[in-house]
Write a protein that holds these residues in place. Sequence first.
Motif, PDB file in Angstrom:
ATOM      1  N   GLY A 136       0.776  -1.237   0.000  1.00 17.72           N
ATOM      2  CA  GLY A 136       0.000   0.000   0.000  1.00 17.72           C
ATOM      3  C   GLY A 136       0.801   1.279   0.000  1.00 17.72           C
ATOM      4  O   GLY A 136       0.237   2.357  -0.137  1.00 17.72           O
ATOM      5  N   PHE A 137       2.121   1.179   0.144  1.00 20.30           N
ATOM      6  CA  PHE A 137       2.945   2.383   0.135  1.00 20.30           C
ATOM      7  C   PHE A 137       3.106   2.941  -1.266  1.00 20.30           C
ATOM      8  O   PHE A 137       3.558   4.079  -1.437  1.00 20.30           O
ATOM      9  CB  PHE A 137       4.327   2.072   0.717  1.00 20.30           C
ATOM     10  CG  PHE A 137       5.120   1.089  -0.092  1.00 20.30           C
ATOM     11  CD1 PHE A 137       5.988   1.544  -1.071  1.00 20.30           C
ATOM     12  CD2 PHE A 137       4.998  -0.275   0.114  1.00 20.30           C
ATOM     13  CE1 PHE A 137       6.722   0.643  -1.827  1.00 20.30           C
ATOM     14  CE2 PHE A 137       5.733  -1.171  -0.631  1.00 20.30           C
ATOM     15  CZ  PHE A 137       6.591  -0.713  -1.605  1.00 20.30           C
ATOM     16  N   LEU A 138       2.769   2.159  -2.298  1.00 20.55           N
ATOM     17  CA  LEU A 138       3.019   2.597  -3.668  1.00 20.55           C
ATOM     18  C   LEU A 138       1.987   3.630  -4.118  1.00 20.55           C
ATOM     19  O   LEU A 138       0.849   3.653  -3.658  1.00 20.55           O
ATOM     20  CB  LEU A 138       3.042   1.402  -4.618  1.00 20.55           C
ATOM     21  CG  LEU A 138       4.256   0.486  -4.416  1.00 20.55           C
ATOM     22  CD1 LEU A 138       4.099  -0.800  -5.206  1.00 20.55           C
ATOM     23  CD2 LEU A 138       5.545   1.182  -4.810  1.00 20.55           C
ATOM     24  N   LEU A 139       2.406   4.463  -5.059  1.00 19.48           N
ATOM     25  CA  LEU A 139       1.640   5.639  -5.439  1.00 19.48           C
ATOM     26  C   LEU A 139       0.210   5.366  -5.881  1.00 19.48           C
ATOM     27  O   LEU A 139      -0.685   6.150  -5.541  1.00 19.48           O
ATOM     28  CB  LEU A 139       2.382   6.404  -6.545  1.00 19.48           C
ATOM     29  CG  LEU A 139       3.820   6.824  -6.233  1.00 19.48           C
ATOM     30  CD1 LEU A 139       4.373   7.667  -7.374  1.00 19.48           C
ATOM     31  CD2 LEU A 139       3.906   7.595  -4.936  1.00 19.48           C
ATOM     32  N   PRO A 140      -0.092   4.319  -6.666  1.00 23.66           N
ATOM     33  CA  PRO A 140      -1.468   4.161  -7.147  1.00 23.66           C
ATOM     34  C   PRO A 140      -2.502   4.039  -6.044  1.00 23.66           C
ATOM     35  O   PRO A 140      -3.670   4.384  -6.247  1.00 23.66           O
ATOM     36  CB  PRO A 140      -1.406   2.870  -7.978  1.00 23.66           C
ATOM     37  CG  PRO A 140       0.014   2.701  -8.341  1.00 23.66           C
ATOM     38  CD  PRO A 140       0.795   3.272  -7.199  1.00 23.66           C
ATOM     39  N   THR A 141      -2.080   3.538  -4.875  1.00 25.32           N
ATOM     40  CA  THR A 141      -3.047   3.377  -3.791  1.00 25.32           C
ATOM     41  C   THR A 141      -3.042   4.549  -2.815  1.00 25.32           C
ATOM     42  O   THR A 141      -4.058   4.832  -2.188  1.00 25.32           O
ATOM     43  CB  THR A 141      -2.772   2.077  -3.005  1.00 25.32           C
ATOM     44  OG1 THR A 141      -1.429   2.119  -2.503  1.00 25.32           O
ATOM     45  CG2 THR A 141      -2.928   0.865  -3.900  1.00 25.32           C
ATOM     46  N   GLN A 142      -1.914   5.240  -2.689  1.00 25.80           N
ATOM     47  CA  GLN A 142      -1.800   6.294  -1.687  1.00 25.80           C
ATOM     48  C   GLN A 142      -2.222   7.667  -2.205  1.00 25.80           C
ATOM     49  O   GLN A 142      -2.874   8.434  -1.494  1.00 25.80           O
ATOM     50  CB  GLN A 142      -0.366   6.355  -1.162  1.00 25.80           C
ATOM     51  CG  GLN A 142      -0.007   5.212  -0.237  1.00 25.80           C
ATOM     52  CD  GLN A 142      -0.787   5.244   1.070  1.00 25.80           C
ATOM     53  OE1 GLN A 142      -0.825   6.251   1.758  1.00 25.80           O
ATOM     54  NE2 GLN A 142      -1.414   4.139   1.405  1.00 25.80           N
ATOM     55  N   HIS A 143      -1.863   8.000  -3.427  1.00 25.63           N
ATOM     56  CA  HIS A 143      -2.131   9.358  -3.897  1.00 25.63           C
ATOM     57  C   HIS A 143      -3.600   9.644  -4.198  1.00 25.63           C
ATOM     58  O   HIS A 143      -4.025  10.794  -4.069  1.00 25.63           O
ATOM     59  CB  HIS A 143      -1.221   9.689  -5.070  1.00 25.63           C
ATOM     60  CG  HIS A 143       0.173  10.032  -4.621  1.00 25.63           C
ATOM     61  ND1 HIS A 143       1.155  10.498  -5.460  1.00 25.63           N
ATOM     62  CD2 HIS A 143       0.746   9.976  -3.384  1.00 25.63           C
ATOM     63  CE1 HIS A 143       2.262  10.718  -4.771  1.00 25.63           C
ATOM     64  NE2 HIS A 143       2.036  10.393  -3.519  1.00 25.63           N
ATOM     65  N   PRO A 144      -4.431   8.642  -4.550  1.00 16.83           N
ATOM     66  CA  PRO A 144      -5.866   8.927  -4.595  1.00 16.83           C
ATOM     67  C   PRO A 144      -6.425   9.335  -3.228  1.00 16.83           C
ATOM     68  O   PRO A 144      -7.360  10.136  -3.139  1.00 16.83           O
ATOM     69  CB  PRO A 144      -6.473   7.613  -5.078  1.00 16.83           C
ATOM     70  CG  PRO A 144      -5.380   6.973  -5.867  1.00 16.83           C
ATOM     71  CD  PRO A 144      -4.112   7.322  -5.138  1.00 16.83           C
ATOM     72  N   ILE A 145      -5.846   8.792  -2.166  1.00 16.29           N
ATOM     73  CA  ILE A 145      -6.258   9.191  -0.810  1.00 16.29           C
ATOM     74  C   ILE A 145      -5.923  10.657  -0.584  1.00 16.29           C
ATOM     75  O   ILE A 145      -6.728  11.417  -0.021  1.00 16.29           O
ATOM     76  CB  ILE A 145      -5.552   8.295   0.241  1.00 16.29           C
ATOM     77  CG1 ILE A 145      -6.007   6.853   0.102  1.00 16.29           C
ATOM     78  CG2 ILE A 145      -5.793   8.822   1.653  1.00 16.29           C
ATOM     79  CD1 ILE A 145      -5.212   5.868   0.954  1.00 16.29           C
ATOM     80  N   VAL A 146      -4.737  11.065  -1.044  1.00 14.55           N
ATOM     81  CA  VAL A 146      -4.330  12.469  -0.930  1.00 14.55           C
ATOM     82  C   VAL A 146      -5.354  13.371  -1.584  1.00 14.55           C
ATOM     83  O   VAL A 146      -5.827  14.350  -0.990  1.00 14.55           O
ATOM     84  CB  VAL A 146      -2.953  12.678  -1.603  1.00 14.55           C
ATOM     85  CG1 VAL A 146      -2.624  14.162  -1.733  1.00 14.55           C
ATOM     86  CG2 VAL A 146      -1.868  11.967  -0.826  1.00 14.55           C
ATOM     87  N   LYS A 147      -5.716  13.046  -2.819  1.00 12.11           N
ATOM     88  CA  LYS A 147      -6.631  13.910  -3.568  1.00 12.11           C
ATOM     89  C   LYS A 147      -8.008  13.963  -2.915  1.00 12.11           C
ATOM     90  O   LYS A 147      -8.635  15.017  -2.828  1.00 12.11           O
ATOM     91  CB  LYS A 147      -6.744  13.459  -5.018  1.00 12.11           C
ATOM     92  CG  LYS A 147      -7.457  14.479  -5.905  1.00 12.11           C
ATOM     93  CD  LYS A 147      -7.304  14.153  -7.366  1.00 12.11           C
ATOM     94  CE  LYS A 147      -7.878  15.279  -8.216  1.00 12.11           C
ATOM     95  NZ  LYS A 147      -9.294  15.575  -7.946  1.00 12.11           N
ATOM     96  N   GLN A 148      -8.470  12.820  -2.445  1.00 14.35           N
ATOM     97  CA  GLN A 148      -9.775  12.798  -1.790  1.00 14.35           C
ATOM     98  C   GLN A 148      -9.788  13.699  -0.552  1.00 14.35           C
ATOM     99  O   GLN A 148     -10.702  14.514  -0.376  1.00 14.35           O
ATOM    100  CB  GLN A 148     -10.131  11.365  -1.384  1.00 14.35           C
ATOM    101  CG  GLN A 148     -11.449  11.262  -0.611  1.00 14.35           C
ATOM    102  CD  GLN A 148     -11.653   9.889   0.016  1.00 14.35           C
ATOM    103  OE1 GLN A 148     -10.808   9.005  -0.103  1.00 14.35           O
ATOM    104  NE2 GLN A 148     -12.766   9.715   0.700  1.00 14.35           N
ATOM    105  N   LEU A 149      -8.772  13.562   0.289  1.00 16.59           N
ATOM    106  CA  LEU A 149      -8.733  14.343   1.523  1.00 16.59           C
ATOM    107  C   LEU A 149      -8.605  15.835   1.252  1.00 16.59           C
ATOM    108  O   LEU A 149      -9.281  16.657   1.882  1.00 16.59           O
ATOM    109  CB  LEU A 149      -7.583  13.868   2.405  1.00 16.59           C
ATOM    110  CG  LEU A 149      -7.745  12.474   3.027  1.00 16.59           C
ATOM    111  CD1 LEU A 149      -6.455  12.054   3.721  1.00 16.59           C
ATOM    112  CD2 LEU A 149      -8.908  12.448   4.008  1.00 16.59           C
ATOM    113  N   LEU A 150      -7.737  16.197   0.302  1.00 12.84           N
ATOM    114  CA  LEU A 150      -7.544  17.618   0.021  1.00 12.84           C
ATOM    115  C   LEU A 150      -8.732  18.210  -0.723  1.00 12.84           C
ATOM    116  O   LEU A 150      -9.103  19.367  -0.489  1.00 12.84           O
ATOM    117  CB  LEU A 150      -6.250  17.829  -0.765  1.00 12.84           C
ATOM    118  CG  LEU A 150      -4.965  17.538   0.014  1.00 12.84           C
ATOM    119  CD1 LEU A 150      -3.738  17.751  -0.852  1.00 12.84           C
ATOM    120  CD2 LEU A 150      -4.869  18.401   1.272  1.00 12.84           C
ATOM    121  N   ASP A 151      -9.363  17.426  -1.609  1.00 18.51           N
ATOM    122  CA  ASP A 151     -10.586  17.908  -2.262  1.00 18.51           C
ATOM    123  C   ASP A 151     -11.661  18.209  -1.229  1.00 18.51           C
ATOM    124  O   ASP A 151     -12.340  19.243  -1.291  1.00 18.51           O
ATOM    125  CB  ASP A 151     -11.113  16.868  -3.250  1.00 18.51           C
ATOM    126  CG  ASP A 151     -10.348  16.837  -4.566  1.00 18.51           C
ATOM    127  OD1 ASP A 151      -9.529  17.755  -4.797  1.00 18.51           O
ATOM    128  OD2 ASP A 151     -10.578  15.904  -5.357  1.00 18.51           O
TER     129      ASP A 151
END
Length: 312
Positions: A136-151
């Motif tokens: 789960g540390f890899l970008l495809p799974t982590q960066h969508p979380i980033v976008k969701q939280l910041l959106d």
Amino acid sequence: MSGTINSKPIPRSILIFGATGHIGRPLAEFLHRETPQIQLRLASSKPERLDDLRREFPHAEAVHADYFDLPSLESAVQGMEGVFVITTNGTDERPAMTNLVDALKKADTAIHVLRLVGLQPEANQRRIPQSIRDAGFLLPTQHPIVKQLLDESDLPVTYLNIGATFMDNYFRMTEGLRRERKLIWHDRLVPFIDPRDVAEVAGRLFLSDNHRHIGQFHTLNNGHDLMRQSEAAELMTEVFGEKITHDGSKEGFLNAYSRQFGPAAPGVWEFFEYEKENEVVWARNDFVERTLGRKPITLREWLQEHAQLLLT
């Protein structure tokens, strides 16, 4: 409001996370060179690097900030109007960005937040293989979380999506180049970009008065290079004046990088395989060129500049 009127204030103070890194450092240099009147606060998660930052940037404030330590974040963002956010691969983004959002909302001073992400645009998360999800540390799974939280935060965020591989990743590959004149890496198709150009894009967006960048998801590449590593080896042969071969096998990759990546090496390979299965999404664009007002650095130019470091 007229559609031709820009209305974003230029930040009078900017906080740069990851200020010792390959993007944060040139961003700090660019901002000080272009607008020395802006107050810079440079953050590092490594306290032992603060003295280096103070020595290299005597005009700036250097602070320790850890995404998993809310008080350090609250102190770092206090009074800051511009905030550049970058995390290392391996960051557990949900607690990290939850803390950052809380700190920024408490400070209530940010007028422009730039967040670096690395995603294949419009990727369907349900198509991510289980092996990638498990790592789960890899970008495809982590960066969508980033976008969701910041959106969901409603903060004034612009996403800088690295739709490319960083040219300085070749410094990871020097052992094979120096020992065997062999480029050992997965042969997926990918665009390229110099991290220094990413830093300048970030700087120019901070200094832009165009409010339309707020809320946007900009994908960055140099608009020129879209190639496989086997093609990059051919380019290296031209630039270096000696034959560079390519090994794109899984066995070669694991033999070369198991020490560098440790137990994560098979997961990195699976990530590259996932990208290869979706490589048709990549497209060169001119966003970086338009933002910089010049042609971005090409891979040929970067290789010419760094030939000696790569080969000796």
